[in-house]
Write an enzyme that holds these catalytic residues in place. Sequence first.
Site, PDB file in Angstrom:
ATOM      1  N   TRP A 141     -88.788   6.813  -6.662  1.00 39.17           N
ATOM      2  CA  TRP A 141     -89.035   7.961  -7.548  1.00 39.17           C
ATOM      3  C   TRP A 141     -88.882   7.490  -8.988  1.00 39.17           C
ATOM      4  O   TRP A 141     -89.712   6.652  -9.397  1.00 39.17           O
ATOM      5  CB  TRP A 141     -88.285   9.209  -7.113  1.00 39.17           C
ATOM      6  CG  TRP A 141     -86.796   9.199  -7.041  1.00 39.17           C
ATOM      7  CD1 TRP A 141     -85.933   9.832  -7.884  1.00 39.17           C
ATOM      8  CD2 TRP A 141     -85.963   8.580  -6.045  1.00 39.17           C
ATOM      9  NE1 TRP A 141     -84.633   9.637  -7.488  1.00 39.17           N
ATOM     10  CE2 TRP A 141     -84.618   8.878  -6.373  1.00 39.17           C
ATOM     11  CE3 TRP A 141     -86.212   7.795  -4.926  1.00 39.17           C
ATOM     12  CZ2 TRP A 141     -83.545   8.410  -5.610  1.00 39.17           C
ATOM     13  CZ3 TRP A 141     -85.146   7.331  -4.175  1.00 39.17           C
ATOM     14  CH2 TRP A 141     -83.844   7.632  -4.511  1.00 39.17           C
ATOM     15  N   ASP A 142     -87.872   7.912  -9.748  1.00 40.43           N
ATOM     16  CA  ASP A 142     -87.827   7.613 -11.189  1.00 40.43           C
ATOM     17  C   ASP A 142     -88.221   6.162 -11.496  1.00 40.43           C
ATOM     18  O   ASP A 142     -87.584   5.220 -11.011  1.00 40.43           O
ATOM     19  CB  ASP A 142     -86.421   7.838 -11.740  1.00 40.43           C
ATOM     20  CG  ASP A 142     -85.994   9.288 -11.655  1.00 40.43           C
ATOM     21  OD1 ASP A 142     -86.704  10.081 -10.993  1.00 40.43           O
ATOM     22  OD2 ASP A 142     -84.954   9.633 -12.230  1.00 40.43           O
ATOM     23  N   ALA A 164     -80.662   7.136 -12.715  1.00 40.29           N
ATOM     24  CA  ALA A 164     -81.635   6.636 -13.697  1.00 40.29           C
ATOM     25  C   ALA A 164     -81.025   6.155 -15.004  1.00 40.29           C
ATOM     26  O   ALA A 164     -79.894   6.497 -15.360  1.00 40.29           O
ATOM     27  CB  ALA A 164     -82.680   7.703 -13.973  1.00 40.29           C
ATOM     28  N   ARG A 195     -76.240  12.235 -17.442  1.00 42.46           N
ATOM     29  CA  ARG A 195     -76.903  11.040 -16.902  1.00 42.46           C
ATOM     30  C   ARG A 195     -78.119  10.623 -17.725  1.00 42.46           C
ATOM     31  O   ARG A 195     -78.426  11.207 -18.737  1.00 42.46           O
ATOM     32  CB  ARG A 195     -77.335  11.316 -15.457  1.00 42.46           C
ATOM     33  CG  ARG A 195     -78.202  12.550 -15.272  1.00 42.46           C
ATOM     34  CD  ARG A 195     -78.522  12.721 -13.772  1.00 42.46           C
ATOM     35  NE  ARG A 195     -79.394  13.847 -13.524  1.00 42.46           N
ATOM     36  CZ  ARG A 195     -78.987  15.027 -13.077  1.00 42.46           C
ATOM     37  NH1 ARG A 195     -77.715  15.254 -12.837  1.00 42.46           N
ATOM     38  NH2 ARG A 195     -79.854  15.998 -12.871  1.00 42.46           N
ATOM     39  N   ASP A 196     -78.777   9.596 -17.243  1.00 45.94           N
ATOM     40  CA  ASP A 196     -80.095   9.145 -17.716  1.00 45.94           C
ATOM     41  C   ASP A 196     -80.080   8.593 -19.139  1.00 45.94           C
ATOM     42  O   ASP A 196     -80.837   9.059 -20.012  1.00 45.94           O
ATOM     43  CB  ASP A 196     -81.135  10.289 -17.591  1.00 45.94           C
ATOM     44  CG  ASP A 196     -81.265  10.835 -16.177  1.00 45.94           C
ATOM     45  OD1 ASP A 196     -80.753  10.198 -15.247  1.00 45.94           O
ATOM     46  OD2 ASP A 196     -81.883  11.906 -16.011  1.00 45.94           O
ATOM     47  N   GLU A 227     -83.860  16.486 -18.161  1.00 47.68           N
ATOM     48  CA  GLU A 227     -83.551  15.181 -17.584  1.00 47.68           C
ATOM     49  C   GLU A 227     -84.326  14.066 -18.286  1.00 47.68           C
ATOM     50  O   GLU A 227     -85.372  14.275 -18.882  1.00 47.68           O
ATOM     51  CB  GLU A 227     -83.939  15.173 -16.100  1.00 47.68           C
ATOM     52  CG  GLU A 227     -83.276  16.289 -15.297  1.00 47.68           C
ATOM     53  CD  GLU A 227     -83.452  16.096 -13.805  1.00 47.68           C
ATOM     54  OE1 GLU A 227     -82.470  15.679 -13.169  1.00 47.68           O
ATOM     55  OE2 GLU A 227     -84.540  16.338 -13.271  1.00 47.68           O
TER      56      GLU A 227
END
Length: 424
Positions: free
Chosen positions: A52-53, A139, A209-210, A294
């Site tokens: 995915w990401d 991520a 996150r991220d 996100e």
Amino acid sequence: MKSTPSKFGKTPHQPSLWTRADALKVHADDPTTTQPLVSANFPVLNDEVFIWDTMPLRDIDGNITSVDGWSVIFTLTADRHPNDPQYLDQNGNYDVIRDWNDRHGRAKMYYWFSRTGKDWKLGGRVMAEGVSPTVREWAGTPILLNEQGEVDLYYTAVTPGATIVKVRGRVVTTEHGVSLVGFEKVKPLFEADGKMYQTEAQNAFWGFRDPWPFRDPKDGKLYMLFEGNVAGERGSHKVGKAEIGDVPPGYEDVGNSRFQTACVGIAVARDEDGDDWEMLPPLLTAVGVNDQTERPHFVFQDGKYYLFTISHTFTYADGVTGPDGVYGFVADSLFGPYVPLNGSGLVLGNPSSQPFQTYSHCVMPNGLVTSFIDSVPTDDTGTQIRIGGTEAPTVGIKIKGQQTFVVAEYDYGYIPPMLDVTLK
Ligand code: FRU
């Protein structure tokens, strides 16, 4: 937390607000902001893993970078379990939907390489088992640091907790491919503080996150974007006049929208290596609008700051909605004020006939937008679906002032380099 005094002395800026009034302008299926339909006959990168990401290797200024002619991408990845009894349904058939939906709990960083910017070959795991301090490797961003091929991978170490971390390694090329070496020592950088950014103790559904580090093209300093929620106990946030914005009569009721508190966070580095960071107040908040902003990232163009972030239909607050996809905001300086692109913020959403076809869009400085295929209906009623777990067709957008336009579609997973670095 370190006690080093703030570089700024006092709060340097007020967060910009994505208001409910802005979000009322979001309209699915506007062709200029809708991703073309993804066919259910898509090819799959690799049928042993879901991906995915996608995180293309880039430099600190945001340019997608190949090394010795090899493009490199990092992906969140999980094994597929077609033969695992745990993922068989009552009839003994592989329940791929359940396997896919469970993937976040076992996400690992993998890397892929290519000569053509597509047709990616699997390189393997970035970190050996046991290197990352938590179960989930979520991520972040790989940054090529120099002509020695050193790479800082910033990512999120999740469960227990959620910590922004980095790990350093090196990319090595041969005529035949790419390998990653090092990536053996993970350094924790920071966690939510509960004062600016919500903690797990304040909200079990918090997001933190991220990381997306970058050098500000104007002041030359090292910063980092990340996803957060606005600090405070769950349910305690106020959705007042500022968060509501200029709504028409009859749209003042905010329902339970106080539970949606997404923000785009920013931190500044105290050192040149990016080992010591100070969190600053959010750049953008979406209190009363949406609970997740996100994978925030920038495109620097025409002297402006184009801030992009991905979001979902299911994370919108009461009374507002929009498609899964990428949203954007623009400002003349790093700390804003930011205004929503296209009036609403929506830049590239899924068509309402295939609401989950793609997600986790990353807008690159060349206007190309990569994403992954989530699920695509295989019949007219939408009850049968095909799970993706692979790269979606890349989309081209044009960014003009405060507007964006879908202008092109390219091959699956097409992520061409903008620069090539010859390793020494
Ligand atoms: C986006 C995302 C990221 C997170 C990862 C977890 O698709 O939700 O925010 O890091 O996926 O799998």
